[in-house]
Design a protein around this motif. Structure first.
Motif, PDB file in Angstrom:
ATOM      1  N   TYR A  74       0.839  -1.204   0.000  1.00 22.55           N
ATOM      2  CA  TYR A  74       0.000   0.000   0.000  1.00 22.55           C
ATOM      3  C   TYR A  74       0.876   1.257   0.000  1.00 22.55           C
ATOM      4  CZ  TYR A  74      -3.040   3.689   1.664  1.00 22.55           C
ATOM      5  OH  TYR A  74      -3.702   4.880   1.812  1.00 22.55           O
ATOM      6  N   LEU A  75       1.921   1.280   0.830  1.00 24.42           N
ATOM      7  CA  LEU A  75       2.830   2.430   0.849  1.00 24.42           C
ATOM      8  C   LEU A  75       3.476   2.630  -0.514  1.00 24.42           C
ATOM      9  CD1 LEU A  75       4.650   2.072   4.287  1.00 24.42           C
ATOM     10  CD2 LEU A  75       2.769   3.601   3.691  1.00 24.42           C
ATOM     11  N   TYR A  76       3.846   1.546  -1.142  1.00 26.16           N
ATOM     12  CA  TYR A  76       4.450   1.632  -2.462  1.00 26.16           C
ATOM     13  C   TYR A  76       3.489   2.294  -3.445  1.00 26.16           C
ATOM     14  CZ  TYR A  76       6.511   0.318  -6.900  1.00 26.16           C
ATOM     15  OH  TYR A  76       7.037   0.359  -8.163  1.00 26.16           O
ATOM     16  N   THR A  77       2.221   1.944  -3.356  1.00 29.28           N
ATOM     17  CA  THR A  77       1.204   2.552  -4.211  1.00 29.28           C
ATOM     18  C   THR A  77       1.173   4.068  -4.002  1.00 29.28           C
ATOM     19  OG1 THR A  77      -0.163   0.558  -4.190  1.00 29.28           O
ATOM     20  CG2 THR A  77      -1.263   2.606  -4.748  1.00 29.28           C
ATOM     21  N   LEU A  78       1.343   4.501  -2.754  1.00 25.20           N
ATOM     22  CA  LEU A  78       1.285   5.930  -2.447  1.00 25.20           C
ATOM     23  C   LEU A  78       2.475   6.722  -2.966  1.00 25.20           C
ATOM     24  CD1 LEU A  78       0.017   5.885   1.243  1.00 25.20           C
ATOM     25  CD2 LEU A  78      -1.304   6.355  -0.828  1.00 25.20           C
ATOM     26  N   ILE A  79       3.625   6.078  -3.122  1.00 20.82           N
ATOM     27  CA  ILE A  79       4.832   6.822  -3.473  1.00 20.82           C
ATOM     28  C   ILE A  79       5.368   6.512  -4.872  1.00 20.82           C
ATOM     29  CG2 ILE A  79       5.550   7.180  -1.092  1.00 20.82           C
ATOM     30  CD1 ILE A  79       7.513   4.872  -1.405  1.00 20.82           C
ATOM     31  N   LYS A  80       4.601   5.803  -5.665  1.00 23.25           N
ATOM     32  CA  LYS A  80       5.042   5.518  -7.028  1.00 23.25           C
ATOM     33  C   LYS A  80       5.348   6.826  -7.758  1.00 23.25           C
ATOM     34  CE  LYS A  80       1.779   3.280  -8.823  1.00 23.25           C
ATOM     35  NZ  LYS A  80       0.838   2.470  -9.559  1.00 23.25           N
ATOM     36  N   VAL A  81       6.220   6.750  -8.715  1.00 24.39           N
ATOM     37  CA  VAL A  81       6.669   7.932  -9.438  1.00 24.39           C
ATOM     38  C   VAL A  81       5.499   8.705 -10.053  1.00 24.39           C
ATOM     39  CG1 VAL A  81       8.039   8.729 -11.404  1.00 24.39           C
ATOM     40  CG2 VAL A  81       8.908   6.918  -9.926  1.00 24.39           C
ATOM     41  N   GLU A  82       4.547   8.020 -10.654  1.00 25.83           N
ATOM     42  CA  GLU A  82       3.456   8.727 -11.322  1.00 25.83           C
ATOM     43  C   GLU A  82       2.375   9.197 -10.347  1.00 25.83           C
ATOM     44  OE1 GLU A  82       4.446   5.629 -12.175  1.00 25.83           O
ATOM     45  OE2 GLU A  82       2.766   4.264 -12.106  1.00 25.83           O
ATOM     46  N   ASN A  83       2.470   8.791  -9.114  1.00 24.97           N
ATOM     47  CA  ASN A  83       1.499   9.216  -8.117  1.00 24.97           C
ATOM     48  C   ASN A  83       2.053  10.449  -7.401  1.00 24.97           C
ATOM     49  OD1 ASN A  83      -0.206   9.567  -5.959  1.00 24.97           O
ATOM     50  ND2 ASN A  83      -0.253   7.432  -5.375  1.00 24.97           N
ATOM     51  N   ASN A  84       1.402  11.575  -7.542  1.00 22.08           N
ATOM     52  CA  ASN A  84       1.874  12.824  -6.942  1.00 22.08           C
ATOM     53  C   ASN A  84       1.041  13.146  -5.701  1.00 22.08           C
ATOM     54  OD1 ASN A  84       3.515  15.016  -6.724  1.00 22.08           O
ATOM     55  ND2 ASN A  84       2.379  16.271  -8.173  1.00 22.08           N
ATOM     56  N   SER A  85       0.972  12.221  -4.789  1.00 29.29           N
ATOM     57  CA  SER A  85       0.103  12.355  -3.625  1.00 29.29           C
ATOM     58  C   SER A  85       0.691  13.249  -2.548  1.00 29.29           C
ATOM     59  CB  SER A  85      -0.184  10.974  -3.019  1.00 29.29           C
ATOM     60  OG  SER A  85       0.990  10.469  -2.424  1.00 29.29           O
ATOM     61  N   ILE A  86      -0.163  13.696  -1.662  1.00 33.64           N
ATOM     62  CA  ILE A  86       0.246  14.468  -0.481  1.00 33.64           C
ATOM     63  C   ILE A  86       1.210  13.624   0.352  1.00 33.64           C
ATOM     64  CG2 ILE A  86      -0.718  14.984   1.797  1.00 33.64           C
ATOM     65  CD1 ILE A  86      -0.875  17.383   0.076  1.00 33.64           C
ATOM     66  N   PHE A  87       0.961  12.322   0.457  1.00 32.99           N
ATOM     67  CA  PHE A  87       1.823  11.425   1.228  1.00 32.99           C
ATOM     68  C   PHE A  87       3.249  11.488   0.699  1.00 32.99           C
ATOM     69  CE2 PHE A  87       3.658   7.277   2.214  1.00 32.99           C
ATOM     70  CZ  PHE A  87       3.413   7.209   3.574  1.00 32.99           C
ATOM     71  N   LYS A  88       3.401  11.438  -0.604  1.00 32.50           N
ATOM     72  CA  LYS A  88       4.730  11.484  -1.211  1.00 32.50           C
ATOM     73  C   LYS A  88       5.419  12.808  -0.893  1.00 32.50           C
ATOM     74  CE  LYS A  88       6.967  10.922  -5.690  1.00 32.50           C
ATOM     75  NZ  LYS A  88       6.736  10.666  -7.100  1.00 32.50           N
ATOM     76  N   LYS A  89       4.680  13.913  -0.950  1.00 30.06           N
ATOM     77  CA  LYS A  89       5.251  15.224  -0.638  1.00 30.06           C
ATOM     78  C   LYS A  89       5.684  15.285   0.818  1.00 30.06           C
ATOM     79  CE  LYS A  89       2.500  17.469  -4.157  1.00 30.06           C
ATOM     80  NZ  LYS A  89       1.312  18.254  -4.449  1.00 30.06           N
ATOM     81  N   ARG A  90       4.887  14.719   1.727  1.00 31.03           N
ATOM     82  CA  ARG A  90       5.241  14.718   3.145  1.00 31.03           C
ATOM     83  C   ARG A  90       6.495  13.889   3.389  1.00 31.03           C
ATOM     84  NH1 ARG A  90       2.880  19.003   4.697  1.00 31.03           N
ATOM     85  NH2 ARG A  90       0.641  18.920   4.812  1.00 31.03           N
ATOM     86  N   LEU A  91       6.630  12.773   2.701  1.00 37.02           N
ATOM     87  CA  LEU A  91       7.825  11.947   2.836  1.00 37.02           C
ATOM     88  C   LEU A  91       9.077  12.723   2.439  1.00 37.02           C
ATOM     89  CD1 LEU A  91       6.839   8.389   1.585  1.00 37.02           C
ATOM     90  CD2 LEU A  91       7.418   9.076   3.896  1.00 37.02           C
ATOM     91  N   LYS A  92       8.982  13.511   1.380  1.00 31.28           N
ATOM     92  CA  LYS A  92      10.123  14.314   0.951  1.00 31.28           C
ATOM     93  C   LYS A  92      10.489  15.340   2.002  1.00 31.28           C
ATOM     94  CE  LYS A  92       9.520  13.864  -4.030  1.00 31.28           C
ATOM     95  NZ  LYS A  92       9.201  14.548  -5.262  1.00 31.28           N
ATOM     96  N   ILE A  93       9.496  15.986   2.604  1.00 33.13           N
ATOM     97  CA  ILE A  93       9.740  16.979   3.644  1.00 33.13           C
ATOM     98  C   ILE A  93      10.399  16.329   4.845  1.00 33.13           C
ATOM     99  CG2 ILE A  93       8.621  18.513   5.315  1.00 33.13           C
ATOM    100  CD1 ILE A  93       6.523  19.071   3.066  1.00 33.13           C
ATOM    101  N   ILE A  94       9.867  15.190   5.284  1.00 35.56           N
ATOM    102  CA  ILE A  94      10.400  14.509   6.464  1.00 35.56           C
ATOM    103  C   ILE A  94      11.813  14.011   6.211  1.00 35.56           C
ATOM    104  CG2 ILE A  94      10.133  12.437   7.896  1.00 35.56           C
ATOM    105  CD1 ILE A  94       7.073  12.989   7.684  1.00 35.56           C
ATOM    106  N   SER A  95      12.071  13.463   5.027  1.00 32.36           N
ATOM    107  CA  SER A  95      13.414  12.960   4.748  1.00 32.36           C
ATOM    108  C   SER A  95      14.427  14.108   4.695  1.00 32.36           C
ATOM    109  CB  SER A  95      13.442  12.156   3.459  1.00 32.36           C
ATOM    110  OG  SER A  95      13.135  12.972   2.359  1.00 32.36           O
ATOM    111  N   ALA A  96      13.988  15.298   4.332  1.00 25.94           N
ATOM    112  CA  ALA A  96      14.894  16.452   4.331  1.00 25.94           C
ATOM    113  C   ALA A  96      15.257  16.874   5.759  1.00 25.94           C
ATOM    114  CB  ALA A  96      14.240  17.614   3.586  1.00 25.94           C
TER     115      ALA A  96
END
Length: 98
Positions: A74-96
């Motif tokens: 399920y997490l993989y579905t949220l962060i796939k390259v073509e998926n521009n979800s809020i979850f993916k954006k939050r992951l980028k912020i947290i990893s920074a």
């Protein structure tokens, strides 16, 4: 999850169809986790920001351990390259922050 990959067998299989949601059962750990978020919110913004990143890792590890491969998929579905979800954006912020 990358830091803790040794703890979990991370097998990402291409899904025939994206998983649009994942049901998480409320339990005692999650109740205490939510209470701890309220405690973090009362701290200074600078400290709270870093602790929230750690809390995010904590809950992801807990859920991956509890639900295993279906949750990881399920997490993989949220962060796939073509998926521009809020979850993916939050992951980028947290990893920074880490």
């Amino acid at each position: 999850m990358q830091k803790h990959a040794i703890s979990f067998e991370l097998i990402i299989k291409p899904a025939k169809k994206d998983t649009l949601f994942f049901v998480i059962a409320n339990d005692e750990y999650i109740n205490r986790f939510i209470a701890s978020l309220w405690a973090v919110k009362k701290l200074s913004p600078a400290l709270g920001q870093y602790l929230m990143a750690v809390k995010f890792e904590e809950i992801m590890l807990y859920l991956a351990g509890k639900y295993g491969q279906p949750f990881i998929q399920y997490l993989y579905t949220l962060i796939k390259v073509e998926n521009n979800s809020i979850f993916k954006k939050r992951l980028k912020i947290i990893s920074a922050l880490i």
